[in-house]
Enzyme design. Structure first.
Site, PDB file in Angstrom:
ATOM      1  N   CYS A  85      -0.957  -2.697  -4.565  1.00  0.00           N
ATOM      2  CA  CYS A  85      -1.775  -2.623  -3.344  1.00  0.00           C
ATOM      3  C   CYS A  85      -3.264  -2.553  -3.679  1.00  0.00           C
ATOM      4  O   CYS A  85      -4.098  -2.659  -2.786  1.00  0.00           O
ATOM      5  CB  CYS A  85      -1.372  -1.418  -2.505  1.00  0.00           C
ATOM      6  SG  CYS A  85       0.370  -1.016  -2.655  1.00  0.00           S
ATOM      7  N   CYS A 208       3.182   5.785   8.655  1.00  0.00           N
ATOM      8  CA  CYS A 208       3.249   4.674   7.694  1.00  0.00           C
ATOM      9  C   CYS A 208       2.423   3.484   8.172  1.00  0.00           C
ATOM     10  O   CYS A 208       2.403   3.166   9.360  1.00  0.00           O
ATOM     11  CB  CYS A 208       4.690   4.198   7.527  1.00  0.00           C
ATOM     12  SG  CYS A 208       5.886   5.512   7.223  1.00  0.00           S
ATOM     13  N   SER A 209       1.779   2.804   7.214  1.00  0.00           N
ATOM     14  CA  SER A 209       1.059   1.567   7.541  1.00  0.00           C
ATOM     15  C   SER A 209       2.078   0.452   7.785  1.00  0.00           C
ATOM     16  O   SER A 209       3.208   0.522   7.317  1.00  0.00           O
ATOM     17  CB  SER A 209       0.096   1.197   6.418  1.00  0.00           C
ATOM     18  OG  SER A 209       0.790   1.065   5.197  1.00  0.00           O
ATOM     19  N   ILE A 211       3.526  -3.734   8.231  1.00  0.00           N
ATOM     20  CA  ILE A 211       3.612  -4.995   7.482  1.00  0.00           C
ATOM     21  C   ILE A 211       2.646  -5.960   8.165  1.00  0.00           C
ATOM     22  O   ILE A 211       2.694  -6.119   9.388  1.00  0.00           O
ATOM     23  CB  ILE A 211       5.055  -5.514   7.552  1.00  0.00           C
ATOM     24  CG1 ILE A 211       5.938  -4.470   6.891  1.00  0.00           C
ATOM     25  CG2 ILE A 211       5.173  -6.929   7.006  1.00  0.00           C
ATOM     26  CD1 ILE A 211       6.876  -4.901   5.874  1.00  0.00           C
ATOM     27  N   LYS A 330      -3.528   1.990   8.180  1.00  0.00           N
ATOM     28  CA  LYS A 330      -2.575   2.398   9.212  1.00  0.00           C
ATOM     29  C   LYS A 330      -2.680   1.536  10.460  1.00  0.00           C
ATOM     30  O   LYS A 330      -1.671   1.139  11.022  1.00  0.00           O
ATOM     31  CB  LYS A 330      -2.808   3.875   9.593  1.00  0.00           C
ATOM     32  CG  LYS A 330      -2.023   4.344  10.808  1.00  0.00           C
ATOM     33  CD  LYS A 330      -0.526   4.347  10.515  1.00  0.00           C
ATOM     34  CE  LYS A 330       0.324   4.406  11.767  1.00  0.00           C
ATOM     35  NZ  LYS A 330       0.545   3.076  12.378  1.00  0.00           N
ATOM     36  N   HIS A 334      -2.252  -3.650   6.812  1.00  0.00           N
ATOM     37  CA  HIS A 334      -2.253  -3.564   5.337  1.00  0.00           C
ATOM     38  C   HIS A 334      -1.584  -4.784   4.711  1.00  0.00           C
ATOM     39  O   HIS A 334      -0.460  -4.705   4.231  1.00  0.00           O
ATOM     40  CB  HIS A 334      -1.549  -2.260   4.938  1.00  0.00           C
ATOM     41  CG  HIS A 334      -1.517  -1.981   3.471  1.00  0.00           C
ATOM     42  ND1 HIS A 334      -2.481  -2.439   2.593  1.00  0.00           N
ATOM     43  CD2 HIS A 334      -0.634  -1.260   2.715  1.00  0.00           C
ATOM     44  CE1 HIS A 334      -2.178  -2.023   1.362  1.00  0.00           C
ATOM     45  NE2 HIS A 334      -1.062  -1.320   1.417  1.00  0.00           N
TER      46      HIS A 334
END
Ligand SMILES: [Zn+2]
Lengths: 390, 133
Positions: A85, A208-209, A211, A330, A334
């Site tokens: 990442c 959670c971030s 997709i 977030k 991402h």
């Protein structure tokens, strides 16, 4: 001493781009960057492209040459950079070093990920590659699980609460509503996060971030030359990169991110600055706990106080140190390989006073913190605006 | 990848018996075994050593969404365990009352099936841990 500045930048909208391919996304961001720099393709001497898992996501490796091809830049040297990442941040640093070395005066740097061409399960496998396959993924750990282990350790040691974690997501969703390129354009509340269902305790879906598909690009130029070409070059006043064990269990601490701490200390030393000198920061909030770990590692607050510091509003757009004014990973989204470059693009917008509704007042110095995996790579950059041509 | 026979075979010692090593110079135990002691580098003297089978939970999480190959196991616990010689590893925690899975809980190694992602391929076995006492 040669210095390096950003003279142009571009970024696609972040989100689910069902109608756009990997190459279309990076071409869009790259062309926007070249045009905004007011240069021609022939001025660019080399290219670095960050992508975490194009092989897993679209079956395509060898994307350095592909990006150069799509931008009409062949035969310049073009290199893919991969650090999970932190691929984008590492690509930025690769371009920075190439100019710093004296080999080139002008370099294009991009980051891109096309994540929605595979299903969620395949995407999770691709992202899992950032962790230790043999000792973590093999045993059934997912990426949320690794960050959940850090979150639990932080809660246990410092009394951080789930509501404090949620406050990170609430703030970043709010900021994203002010950013037209952000994936999510809706406010959420602490209750929405608390009721969003556990993925891996104590982390819930809205910790959670997402997709995301997206790409970002910047044009780097030696600073003296940049001042002649550009009205307001954004100089990279510090660029650091560090590494740590891939395996979380092997780390010295589960409650602090050592790689980020060392990178931040070195960057502050090099730029002769202190955390209080930073006007805004884009940090790697792939999970809510990650933003708390980041602001502690950088030194915006005391170790262990990141949850409370966030809950009190200190990292809000109008707080003492605005963090992730873009919406962060977030809520802006991402697209892993693009994230580190998108952070630099946000720094440029803020420092040039072009961030519109999310503009940080009197922004002079910006910081970007990009993390690979659960913390095994960290890149840290600092930026300030120069006076260029009139 | 996880289902490749040579990989499973190569890992027998590590995953069945907790084979690791220890640096004779600084005394640090490593699991899995390392080629170099990061603290002592070339001054290190690594010797093979089995890890103790008992330890304590340092941190844990309960997964409600499992990755591919583990979907049918949810919910399940993953923990970082500090063994009695201070070496740490990540493992599932099984066969334990939910309330007893917490930071500081004593655990011991058990031998279990880990995954069978490829229905035609070999089954990977290895360590999991359970809460004791
Ligand atoms: Zn040693």
């Amino acid at each position: 001493m040669r210095n390096v500045s950003i003279i142009g930048y571009g970024c696609t909208k972040f989100g689910e781009h069902w109608n756009k391919s990997f190459r279309q996304l990076i071409a869009e961001a790259g062309i926007e960057a070249i045009l905004s720099a007011g240069i021609e393709g022939k001025d660019i001497e080399a290219l670095y492209g960050g992508s975490m898992a194009s092989g897993r996501f679209i079956g395509q490796e060898h994307i350095g040459a592909l990006i150069a091809d799509q931008l009409g830049l062949n035969p310049i040297p073009a290199t893919r950079v991969e650090n999970a990442c932190a691929s984008g941040g590492t690509a930025l640093r690769s371009g920075y070093m190439a100019i710093k070395s004296g080999e080139y005066d002008m370099v294009a740097v991009g980051g891109v990920e096309k994540m929605t061409d595979v299903g969620v399960e395949q995407a999770a496998i691709a992202l899992g590659g950032a962790g230790d396959q043999e000792t973590e993924l093999f045993h059934g750990a997912s990426f949320p699980a690794l960050y959940a282990l850090m979150a639990r350790a932080h809660m246990d040691k410092y009394g951080t609460t789930e509501e404090q974690l949620a406050a990170v997501s609430v703030k970043n969703h709010h900021n994203a509503t002010l950013n037209p390129k952000a994936q999510f354009q809706r406010e959420i509340t602490i209750e929405t996060v608390m009721n969003s269902g556990y993925i891996a305790t104590p982390l819930k879906l809205l910790d959670c971030s997402p997709i995301t598909d997206g790409a970002a690009a910047v044009i780097l130029c030696e600073s003296e030359k940049a001042k002649k070409l550009c009205e307001q070059p954004i100089e990279i006043i510090a660029s650091e990169q560090t590494s740590d064990t891939l395996s979380l269990a092997a780390r010295e601490s589960l409650t602090e991110t050592k790689a980020a701490k060392i990178a931040a200390n070195r960057a502050f030393e090099r730029a002769k600055l202190k955390p209080k000198d930073i006007d805004f920061a884009e940090v790697h909030d792939c999970f809510s706990i990650a933003e708390i770990l980041a602001i502690e590692a950088i030194g915006f607050c005391e170790q262990g106080q990141g949850g409370k510091f966030t809950e009190q509003g200190n990292t809000a757009l109008d707080g003492q140190i605005p963090v992730n004014v873009s919406g962060g990973l977030k809520a802006k989204g991402h697209p892993v390989g693009a994230t580190g470059i998108a952070q630099a693009v946000e720094a440029c917008l803020q420092l040039q006073g072009k961030a519109e509704k999310r503009q940080v007042k009197d922004a002079k110095i910006g910081l970007a913190h990009n993390v690979g995996g659960s913390g095994a790579t960290c890149t840290l950059h600092m930026f300030k605006a120069l006076e260029g041509k009139n | 990848m996880d289902g490749a026979l040579p990989l499973i075979w190569r890992k027998f010692g590590e995953r069945y018996d907790l084979d690791g090593n220890k640096c004779g110079t600084c005394g640090t135990a490593y699991f899995p075994a390392r080629a170099v002691c990061p603290k002592c580098r070339r001054k290190g003297t690594l010797v093979a050593q089995k890890m103790p089978k008992k330890g304590k939970i340092v941190t844990f999480t309960e997964l409600f969404a499992g990755p591919a190959g583990f979907e049918h196991e949810t919910p399940y616990f993953i923990a970082i365990i500090e063994l009695d010689n201070k070496a740490r590893l990540l493992s599932q925690v099984v066969d334990s009352e939910k309330e007893k899975v917490k930071v500081g809980a004593r655990v011991e190694k058990v031998f279990r099936k880990i995954s069978d992602i490829d229905p035609e391929g070999p089954i990977a076995y290895g360590y999991k841990f359970k809460v004791v006492g």
